[in-house]
Design a protein around this motif. Structure first.
Motif, PDB file in Angstrom:
ATOM      1  N   ARG A 254       5.474  -4.895  -1.850  1.00 47.60           N
ATOM      2  CA  ARG A 254       5.171  -4.479  -3.212  1.00 47.60           C
ATOM      3  C   ARG A 254       4.794  -3.000  -3.230  1.00 47.60           C
ATOM      4  O   ARG A 254       4.387  -2.429  -2.217  1.00 47.60           O
ATOM      5  CB  ARG A 254       4.005  -5.296  -3.787  1.00 47.60           C
TER       6      ARG A 254
ATOM      7  N   ASP B  64       2.343   0.168  -4.623  1.00 43.96           N
ATOM      8  CA  ASP B  64       0.883   0.280  -4.707  1.00 43.96           C
ATOM      9  C   ASP B  64       0.350  -0.314  -6.004  1.00 43.96           C
ATOM     10  O   ASP B  64      -0.749  -0.856  -6.048  1.00 43.96           O
ATOM     11  CB  ASP B  64       0.468   1.754  -4.595  1.00 43.96           C
TER      12      ASP B  64
ATOM     13  N   GLY C 273       1.457  -2.903  -7.460  1.00 45.69           N
ATOM     14  CA  GLY C 273       1.616  -4.344  -7.472  1.00 45.69           C
ATOM     15  C   GLY C 273       3.011  -4.832  -7.786  1.00 45.69           C
ATOM     16  O   GLY C 273       3.308  -6.018  -7.622  1.00 45.69           O
TER      17      GLY C 273
END
Length: 467
Positions: A46, A48, A50
């Motif tokens: 993913r 950073d 999300g």
């Protein structure tokens, strides 16, 4: 894992994860339902923030590869030719097989090189389904000539998959010219990728300084074109997203020029040949290079861009002519490699620039955000002043001739000139920080000067700017 009903083949260079997603789409399954056929190590990569990464990749052990081959109906040899990650082992796969195949999550760029989006129109033409494809692709193979599209990096957290090049035939034409340049490189005994990397670093550096080119008209036109006609208020983002496509014709032209023995000869002549002299600002090489990229006025600007990859290449050309036997030292093999691009000369990726831009926009008033408020012209002037100061101080490292008094006078004058240039840099940066809203006391502390002296200098600087 049971045998598949449909026969699906991967696109050349496709990531294994992209291929798995297309298989799931063909069977009408959710991705997690298809993944249940393997035992997985780790989690899907993913960003950073999300969001799931489009450039995710998977490695499969031998049992996992057999299962995939059975599911898609394509032989493992064919899959191995099409999927760059196929057959790559990992320490996590050590030990006996445990029945079901095993899979391991990775980021594509760490497996087999740069990852980009594929052309959906080409995919539809080949497979009958216009679905997303993610594939490994170097920057010199990003143009879809058939459909006039530039494939964007897949490692950045942004939604665009491609840029429309239908209004920019010169970019498509550059893709065709590149293959001729690549063949020239091979005939010269050079890896084409090395030539492209150097040319890319050179032109990407020009791109950063192009704000200060008053006569530049080509790149702004192309940038607005790939932005849909007008970049509008989001110019900084489009400068990041569109850079590689916009500068591609110049990168190919520079790569072609750097492979030309005649251009190297011009560097040698500009350096004074057997009678060494500093490279001039009006040298024949830079003047000719400007002509080859369609900008007759560019030569003097790039000739004084000290500390960049082009000047480093020119220096290597001269050293190799003067020291054909090579020079001793631990870094000699790098210094004498014409195509070596130092880490500090490598252009920042789109993903890195977008992350930096996002942080600046999310944290107004931060210590890094004030840089974004500095005008492009001021940044260009600051960079030029720093380059001039570096050049001035480097000249003092050479051997001096004449009497002791003459040598001392020369050294002191050169040092004084370098310090004057650094003082100008300090003043411009101080003014930029103050104009961005940084308190004068903070600016004074950073500059190690009294606050009243900084305030007086800023007032004098402002008066000078008005005049």
């Amino acid at each position: 894992m049971v045998s598949g009903v449909f026969r699906l083949a991967p696109v050349g260079g496709e990531t294994t994860w992209s291929f798995l997603c297309r298989i799931a789409d063909r069977y009408g399954l959710e991705e997690k339902a298809l993944l249940s056929g393997w035992q997985w190590r780790g989690h899907r990569p993913r960003h950073d923030g999300g969001g799931l990464r489009a450039d995710a990749e998977v490695l499969l052990d031998a049992a996992g590869r057999r299962a995939l081959g059975s599911l898609c109906g394509v032989g493992e040899q064919s899959l191995g030719r099409a999927l760059p990650s196929w057959g790559r082992d990992a320490p996590e796969f050590d030990g006996p097989e445990e029945g079901r195949g095993r899979g391991l999550w990775r980021v594509g760029g760490a497996v087999a090189g740069p990852v980009a989006f594929g052309c959906r129109l080409c995919t539809a033409r080949r497979t009958g389904a216009a679905v997303r494809v993610v594939r490994y692709a170097q920057r010199w193979e990003r143009v879809c000539v058939r459909h006039g599209r530039w494939a964007l990096d897949a490692d950045a957290e942004q939604e665009l998959e491609y840029l429309d090049l239908r209004g920019l035939p010169e970019v498509v034409a550059a893709q065709r010219r590149w293959w001729g340049v690549a063949r020239r490189a091979v005939r010269s005994g050079v890896e084409p990728g090395e030539v492209f990397a150097l040319a890319y670093a050179v032109v990407a550096r020009w791109w950063e300084g192009a704000y200060g080119w008053e006569r530049e008209e080509i790149w702004p036109r192309r940038l607005h074109q790939v932005a849909g006609g007008n970049a509008g208020t989001d110019l900084e983002r489009w400068r990041i997203v569109g850079r590689d496509a916009v500068i591609f014709p110049e990168v190919v032209a520079v790569a072609d020029a750097l492979l030309d023995p005649g251009m190297a000869q011009l560097v040698w002549v500009d350096s004074g040949a057997e009678r060494p002299r500093p490279l001039p600002a009006d040298g024949a090489f830079c003047r000719r290079l400007g002509e080859r990229v369609g900008r007759e006025w560019l030569g003097p600007l790039v000739a004084v861009d000290h500390g960049g990859p082009l000047i480093a290449w020119m220096g290597t050309v001269v050293r190799r002519r003067r020291h054909p036997e090579g020079r001793p030292g631990p870094y000699a093999r790098f210094e004498e490699n014409l195509w070596w691009v130092r880490q500090e000369h490598q252009a920042a990726t789109m993903a890195a620039q977008l992350r930096a831009l996002s942080k600046e926009r999310k944290t107004p008033g931060s210590g890094t955000n004030w840089r974004s408020t500095v005008s492009a012209e001021q940044r260009f002037l600051i960079e030029n002043l720093l380059g001039d100061a570096e050049e001035q101080l480097q000249q003092l490292r050479g051997a001096q001739s004449g009497t002791t008094a003459d040598a001392a006078q020369y050294l002191l004058q050169g040092l004084g000139r370098g310090l004057d240039l650094l003082d100008q840099v300090l003043l411009r940066i101080t003014a930029a920080a103050a104009n961005a809203g940084v308190p004068v006391d903070d600016v004074a502390r950073w500059a190690r000067l009294p606050a009243d002296a900084v305030a007086e200098a800023l007032k004098a600087y402002g008066d000078g700017e008005e005049r």
